[in-house]
Every structure is written in structure tokens, then in C-alpha cells.
Write an enzyme that holds these catalytic residues in place. Structure first.
Site, PDB file in Angstrom:
ATOM      1  CB  THR A 123      -0.854  63.970  -9.537  1.00 56.25           C
ATOM      2  OG1 THR A 123      -1.681  63.103 -10.326  1.00 56.25           O
ATOM      3  CG2 THR A 123       0.422  64.281 -10.301  1.00 56.25           C
TER       4      THR A 123
ATOM      5  CG  ASN B 213      -5.927  53.717 -12.185  1.00 57.74           C
ATOM      6  OD1 ASN B 213      -4.979  52.939 -12.083  1.00 57.74           O
ATOM      7  ND2 ASN B 213      -6.011  54.597 -13.161  1.00 57.74           N
TER       8      ASN B 213
ATOM      9  CD  GLN C 253      -9.710  54.863  -8.396  1.00 61.07           C
ATOM     10  OE1 GLN C 253     -10.899  54.719  -8.145  1.00 61.07           O
ATOM     11  NE2 GLN C 253      -9.279  55.699  -9.330  1.00 61.07           N
TER      12      GLN C 253
ATOM     13  CG  HIS D  52     -11.157  63.965  -8.223  1.00 67.53           C
ATOM     14  ND1 HIS D  52     -11.372  63.299  -9.402  1.00 67.53           N
ATOM     15  CD2 HIS D  52      -9.831  63.867  -7.969  1.00 67.53           C
ATOM     16  CE1 HIS D  52     -10.229  62.818  -9.851  1.00 67.53           C
ATOM     17  NE2 HIS D  52      -9.270  63.148  -9.000  1.00 67.53           N
TER      18      HIS D  52
ATOM     19  CB  THR E 131      -3.259  80.560   0.384  1.00 64.85           C
ATOM     20  OG1 THR E 131      -2.431  81.689   0.650  1.00 64.85           O
ATOM     21  CG2 THR E 131      -4.612  80.751   1.050  1.00 64.85           C
TER      22      THR E 131
ATOM     23  CB  CYS F 194      -3.805  60.666 -15.505  1.00 66.30           C
ATOM     24  SG  CYS F 194      -4.618  61.361 -14.048  1.00 66.30           S
TER      25      CYS F 194
END
Length: 377
Positions: free
Chosen positions: A69, A151, A179, A201, A237, A323
Site C-alpha cells: 500500500t 488478488n 501476489q 507478508h 528508521t 483490505c
């Protein structure tokens, strides 16, 4: 529990978890010059190098970020910013009706601020053609953004052909390839894309970590301001442990990709064969779609009730993109390919991973049959 929602998120692999814990124990900030900081920097860059090697690109072309995203937003908003600074006015964007919301939302935001946006309509299988794209391009087109693998349907676009059309007109090309890794072959350099976005992920890495690929020479300003991390394009960071674990996970995923593809094909086809006798059931995606996904419609059933019943029977699936869950709106992907609102609401997505077994998909097929009877009854 039978987990069949891998397209939403892939459970973190043991190798990735071990790598994450190892790097998370390091105390230093990777931007610090002392020994502790440099130890963290080594893990950060090793993770980036692993991802780059798996994707077949130079590590210097990868920006570590928070996920797909963020990467999608960075490309659309960054390119728009650069265009307006160079031309003094809004330009034109080409995207599609079946994009992830991470592309559609910034596209519509730009449209509300004076940008012309062309949303290409798909065929019934969710595909787009080079001819369709060529017709949509204009003199002021600043960017084309078309996903690689959908997706919800698993439909795979001919990204090299589409990117070539944009390149011939000098237009940057972005693809959301979230994907694809670990399942589909990737050749970012050969495809000729300018930008590509990824989320760790989706391949067994940690959540909240991703990568943005920028072709050498691509113009993309930062859209957040702060320090000089990631070449100044993504200040803040870095997530050292996340990037390192993402790299370890992708190394394993890409090494087993061909085996994984064959396995996913077997379990998907077995699942679809197991539910084929459910009255009225329709399969939505094309035969050559990514084997990670199976999209099925049960006309007359209620999708929310189906999911609840499946959950009670120990099966985790979804009604579309995670989402968009909870919006109570029918899937925009399904309506774009021609499903009516009622059928879109009666559609479920099952998605598979390397750990999915034939026993699990057999049980899931039985559970769907039972859930359909309950829902329709």
C-alpha cells in the site's frame, strides 16, 4: 483450523521468524556509525540483497518500506508530484477497474484534484490488452499502473506486452506485483517496468514490510519528509528485523517456486473438483490464472453467512481483498468483470499455500457444501 486465506496474508515461515528474532535482538540503529549500528546495517543490507537476488535486480534499485500500500501510494503520488512540478498542471493517469484499493484510492484522490484518470475495463476474465492500453494513452499521460496478478481472481496480465506499449510512448509503467513472488516467475528487468511494488507478508515474511523497485534513472520524489534513509526516498528508521526476515523468507520461497506452483495447482484443482457438484456453483477465474487463488460464486447464497458458517466448520476463507473486508460493499473486482451485485456478494475466495494439504482441501470442499446448504436453507 484449515487456513485457506493465503492471498490475504501468508503465515510467517519458521525460517523468517528465526531470522526476525535474531535481527530484532540487535540493539543498534542501522544509520548509526558505531559497531552496534553497523551490525544492524549488515542485517538490513543482507535482507535487501536477498530480496534483490530473488527478484533478479540490483539491490540498489530496491527501497525498503512498509508494504504494498505504501509503495503503490508512493508511485502514484510521487509521479504526480514530479509531473506537476515539471508541467505546472495535472496530467493523465491510466489504471484499471480491478486494481487493489492501494492503487484505486490514490488514483481517485488525484482525479478529485484535477487529474484525468482512465480506468480500463477488463474482459470477463479480468484481462487487459496492449491495444486497449495504446488507445487510452495521451500526450499528457504521466503513468500507467496495472497489477501483475489479481488478488481476487488470480488473473495474470501480460505485463511485458503492456509495459512495452507504455515504453514506446515514453510513459513510466508501474505494476503491483504483490501476489507474484514465490508463485509466479518474475523478470522485472526483462519486463521493462519502471516501478514494481511488493509486500513481504505475501511470501511468508513479516507483515508491515515491503519493497519498491525503481528502474535505474526513474524519477520519483519522496512523498514523506525526514531523514536521508533509503536514498532520501523513504525517510525513517528502517525495520531491520523485518527486512532481514523478508529476505530470508523470499530466498526460500523463490528456491521452491516451481515446486510450489505445481503443488498449488494440484490442491486448487482438487478443491475445485471437490466443489463442482454444489448446485449452481461457478468458477470465476481463467484456467491459466495463478494457482494460488480459487474464486467461486454460489448464486442465491449470502457470502457473509457462508464465511461465518465456514468459520464454524473450521475453514478460514474470504469474500475478496482483506483490505476491503467489513465495508459491506460487493467486490469492485467482481462487478468489473460483469457479476451482478447479488452474485458478487455470493462469491468467496479460497487461496492456498505451500503448507496446504490435499486432506485440507477435501475437508474444505465438504465444509463449503455444508455451508452452502445452511446459507441457502
Amino acid at each position: 483450523m484449515i487456513y485457506l486465506d493465503y492471498a490475504a496474508t501468508y503465515p510467517m515461515t519458521p525460517e523468517a521468524l528465526a531470522a526476525y528474532l535474531e535481527a530484532a535482538a540487535l540493539p543498534g540503529n542501522p544509520a548509526s556509525v558505531h559497531a552496534a549500528g553497523q551490525a544492524a546495517r549488515e542485517r538490513l543490507e543482507e535482507g535487501r540483497a536477498r530480496v534483490a537476488a530473488a527478484l533478479g535486480v540490483d539491490a540498489r534499485t530496491l527501497i525498503a518500506n512498509g508494504g504494498g500500500t505504501e509503495g503503490d501510494n508512493h508511485v502514484l503520488l510521487g509521479v504526480a508530484q514530479a509531473w506537476e512540478e515539471a508541467h505546472g498542471q495535472p496530467g493523465h493517469l491510466v489504471t484499471t477497474l480491478t486494481e487493489h484499493s492501494a492503487v484505486l484510492a490514490p488514483a481517485r484522490w488525484l482525479e478529485s484534484r484535477g487529474w484525468a484518470v482512465t480506468f480500463l475495463a477488463p474482459d470477463v476474465q479480468g484481462r487487459y490488452t496492449p491495444e486497449q492500453l495504446a488507445e487510452a494513452l495521451r500526450e499528457d499521460t504521466a503513468l500507467v499502473s496495472i497489477h501483475h496478478a489479481n488478488n481476487e481472481l488470480g488473473t495474470v496480465q501480460d505485463t511485458p506486452a503492456l509495459a512495452a506499449v507504455a515504453a514506446a510512448r515514453g510513459v513510466p509503467y508501474h505494476t503491483d506485483a504483490v501476489q507474484a513472488p514465490g508463485v509466479l516467475p518474475l523478470d522485472l528487468t526483462g519486463w521493462g517496468v519502471t516501478f514494481a511494488t511488493f509486500s513481504a507478508h505475501k511470501w511468508g515474511g513479516p507483515r508491515g514490510v515491503g519493497f519498491l523497485y525503481l528502474k535505474r534513472g526513474a524519477v520519483l520524489p519522496a512523498v514523506t519528509l525526514g531523514g536521508g534513509q533509503e536514498g532520501g526516498l523513504r525517510p525513517g528508521t528502517q525495520n531491520t528485523a523485518g527486512v532481514y526476515a523478508a529476505g530470508v523468507a523470499l530466498t526460500h520461497a523463490e528456491a521452491a517456486r516451481e515446486e510450489t506452483f505445481a503443488h498449488l495447482t494440484r490442491v486448487r484443482d482438487r478443491f475445485l473438483a471437490g466443489v463442482a457438484d454444489i448446485p449452481g456453483l461457478r468458477v470465476n477465474q481463467p484456467a491459466d490464472a495463478s494457482p494460488k487463488v480459487a474464486s467461486v460464486t454460489l448464486p442465491g447464497a449470502d457470502g457473509e453467512a457462508l464465511l461465518m458458517n465456514l468459520d464454524l466448520l473450521g475453514v478460514s476463507a474470504s469474500a475478496g481483498s482483506a483490505c476491503a473486508a467489513g465495508t459491506m460493499q460487493p467486490s469492485h473486482v467482481l462487478t468489473a468483470i460483469g457479476l451482478g451485485e447479488a452474485d458478487a456478494r455470493a462469491t468467496l475466495r479460497f487461496s492456498f499455500g505451500r503448507a496446504t494439504t490435499e486432506t485440507e482441501v477435501d475437508a474444505a470442499a465438504d465444509a463449503l457444501r455444508q455451508a452452502a446448504e445452511w446459507s441457502r436453507g
